[in-house]
Structures are given as C-alpha cells and as structure tokens.
Design a protein around this motif. Structure first.
Motif, mmCIF file in Angstrom:
data_model
loop_
_atom_site.group_PDB
_atom_site.id
_atom_site.type_symbol
_atom_site.label_atom_id
_atom_site.label_comp_id
_atom_site.label_asym_id
_atom_site.label_seq_id
_atom_site.Cartn_x
_atom_site.Cartn_y
_atom_site.Cartn_z
ATOM 1 N N LEU A 198 0.680 6.268 63.490
ATOM 2 C CA LEU A 198 -0.087 5.320 62.674
ATOM 3 C C LEU A 198 -0.214 4.076 63.543
ATOM 4 O O LEU A 198 0.768 3.397 63.821
ATOM 5 C CB LEU A 198 0.638 5.018 61.355
ATOM 6 C CG LEU A 198 0.750 6.178 60.374
ATOM 7 C CD1 LEU A 198 1.625 5.792 59.186
ATOM 8 C CD2 LEU A 198 -0.624 6.593 59.879
ATOM 9 N N ARG A 199 -1.409 3.810 63.987
ATOM 10 C CA ARG A 199 -1.639 2.800 65.023
ATOM 11 C C ARG A 199 -1.984 1.424 64.447
ATOM 12 O O ARG A 199 -2.532 1.326 63.351
ATOM 13 C CB ARG A 199 -2.755 3.281 65.939
ATOM 14 C CG ARG A 199 -2.428 4.655 66.569
ATOM 15 C CD ARG A 199 -3.495 5.129 67.496
ATOM 16 N NE ARG A 199 -3.798 4.191 68.552
ATOM 17 C CZ ARG A 199 -3.129 4.098 69.704
ATOM 18 N NH1 ARG A 199 -2.109 4.883 69.935
ATOM 19 N NH2 ARG A 199 -3.497 3.224 70.611
ATOM 20 N N PRO A 200 -1.671 0.374 65.208
ATOM 21 C CA PRO A 200 -2.010 -0.987 64.782
ATOM 22 C C PRO A 200 -3.497 -1.127 64.465
ATOM 23 O O PRO A 200 -4.345 -0.540 65.131
ATOM 24 C CB PRO A 200 -1.631 -1.847 65.990
ATOM 25 C CG PRO A 200 -0.576 -1.052 66.689
ATOM 26 C CD PRO A 200 -0.967 0.383 66.483
ATOM 27 N N ARG A 201 -3.774 -1.908 63.436
ATOM 28 C CA ARG A 201 -5.134 -2.213 62.953
ATOM 29 C C ARG A 201 -5.844 -1.012 62.355
ATOM 30 O O ARG A 201 -7.030 -1.097 62.036
ATOM 31 C CB ARG A 201 -5.977 -2.865 64.053
ATOM 32 C CG ARG A 201 -5.454 -4.225 64.485
ATOM 33 C CD ARG A 201 -6.366 -4.867 65.496
ATOM 34 N NE ARG A 201 -6.443 -4.097 66.721
ATOM 35 C CZ ARG A 201 -5.799 -4.382 67.850
ATOM 36 N NH1 ARG A 201 -5.048 -5.438 67.911
ATOM 37 N NH2 ARG A 201 -5.937 -3.620 68.911
ATOM 38 N N GLN A 202 -5.142 0.103 62.188
ATOM 39 C CA GLN A 202 -5.725 1.277 61.555
ATOM 40 C C GLN A 202 -5.223 1.364 60.112
ATOM 41 O O GLN A 202 -4.094 0.970 59.820
ATOM 42 C CB GLN A 202 -5.346 2.553 62.309
ATOM 43 C CG GLN A 202 -5.888 2.604 63.718
ATOM 44 C CD GLN A 202 -7.411 2.566 63.742
ATOM 45 O OE1 GLN A 202 -8.073 3.318 63.040
ATOM 46 N NE2 GLN A 202 -7.952 1.661 64.554
ATOM 47 N N PRO A 203 -6.037 1.904 59.209
ATOM 48 C CA PRO A 203 -5.595 1.995 57.815
ATOM 49 C C PRO A 203 -4.537 3.081 57.623
ATOM 50 O O PRO A 203 -4.533 4.092 58.330
ATOM 51 C CB PRO A 203 -6.874 2.355 57.064
ATOM 52 C CG PRO A 203 -7.734 3.026 58.082
ATOM 53 C CD PRO A 203 -7.395 2.389 59.398
ATOM 54 N N LEU A 204 -3.652 2.832 56.666
ATOM 55 C CA LEU A 204 -2.739 3.879 56.229
ATOM 56 C C LEU A 204 -3.561 4.931 55.501
ATOM 57 O O LEU A 204 -4.634 4.631 54.968
ATOM 58 C CB LEU A 204 -1.705 3.327 55.243
ATOM 59 C CG LEU A 204 -0.559 2.479 55.764
ATOM 60 C CD1 LEU A 204 0.390 2.163 54.621
ATOM 61 C CD2 LEU A 204 0.185 3.159 56.884
ATOM 62 N N PRO A 205 -3.069 6.160 55.432
ATOM 63 C CA PRO A 205 -3.749 7.150 54.590
ATOM 64 C C PRO A 205 -3.815 6.637 53.147
ATOM 65 O O PRO A 205 -2.987 5.814 52.729
ATOM 66 C CB PRO A 205 -2.850 8.380 54.697
ATOM 67 C CG PRO A 205 -2.126 8.209 55.996
ATOM 68 C CD PRO A 205 -1.927 6.720 56.142
ATOM 69 N N SER A 206 -4.755 7.144 52.386
ATOM 70 C CA SER A 206 -4.930 6.708 50.998
ATOM 71 C C SER A 206 -3.711 7.053 50.150
ATOM 72 O O SER A 206 -2.911 7.934 50.502
ATOM 73 C CB SER A 206 -6.162 7.380 50.393
ATOM 74 O OG SER A 206 -5.924 8.776 50.243
ATOM 75 N N GLU A 207 -3.595 6.356 49.022
ATOM 76 C CA GLU A 207 -2.495 6.645 48.100
ATOM 77 C C GLU A 207 -2.503 8.111 47.687
ATOM 78 O O GLU A 207 -1.463 8.757 47.668
ATOM 79 C CB GLU A 207 -2.586 5.761 46.848
ATOM 80 C CG GLU A 207 -2.213 4.338 47.071
ATOM 81 C CD GLU A 207 -2.294 3.510 45.800
ATOM 82 O OE1 GLU A 207 -2.606 4.057 44.717
ATOM 83 O OE2 GLU A 207 -2.022 2.303 45.883
ATOM 84 N N SER A 208 -3.691 8.631 47.359
ATOM 85 C CA SER A 208 -3.758 10.023 46.910
ATOM 86 C C SER A 208 -3.366 10.985 48.025
ATOM 87 O O SER A 208 -2.694 11.992 47.780
ATOM 88 C CB SER A 208 -5.138 10.360 46.356
ATOM 89 O OG SER A 208 -6.127 10.172 47.332
#
Length: 77
Positions: free
Chosen positions: A27-37
């Motif tokens: 999980l890279r800097p400035r990238q979004p986390l996966p969605s809650e779902s």
C-alpha cells in the motif's frame, strides 16, 4: 485474515495487517486504501471493524481521510 481465537480485538488485528502492508510497500504513499466493502470481504469483518481499524491507522499517522474522496496512505518520507 483476522484470528478469531486471538484476544486482540479484530479492528486492531486489521489495523496491524494494513500497517504491515504499508510498511512492505504494497500500500503505497498517496495511494488510496481499498474500499471499506473490499476490506470487509477480503478480511471477513464487519463495516464497523473496518472503520475502527482505519480510525486507528489515522491515529497512528499512517493514513489520512478526505471526506468524499477516500482514505490515503501518508507519505512518510
């Protein structure tokens, strides 16, 4: 997966797993986390657990959430 037999709360286990993903660069800097779902499905936990884990990641300074845009990994460099 979270360990149902562990005495550690599910949200802490999930936050720790996501922290490892951040530290490993998956999980890279400035990238979004996966969605809650997506996180719910991937780790087999409830929405409340995912939200609590993300809150803990924010408290740890690893992610930042922008209303309407999502949660992003912080650039710690």
């Amino acid at each position: 997966m979270v360990d149902e037999m562990s005495p550690v709360a599910f949200y802490v286990q999930l936050a720790d797993l996501l922290t490892k993903e951040i530290d490993a660069g998956r999980l890279r800097p400035r990238q979004p986390l996966p969605s809650e779902s997506h996180l719910q499905q991937e780790y087999g936990v409830s929405r409340g657990t995912v939200r609590a884990a993300i809150r803990l990641l924010r408290e740890r300074g690893l992610v930042v959430t922008f209303t309407g845009r999502g949660t992003y990994v912080v650039d710690r460099s």
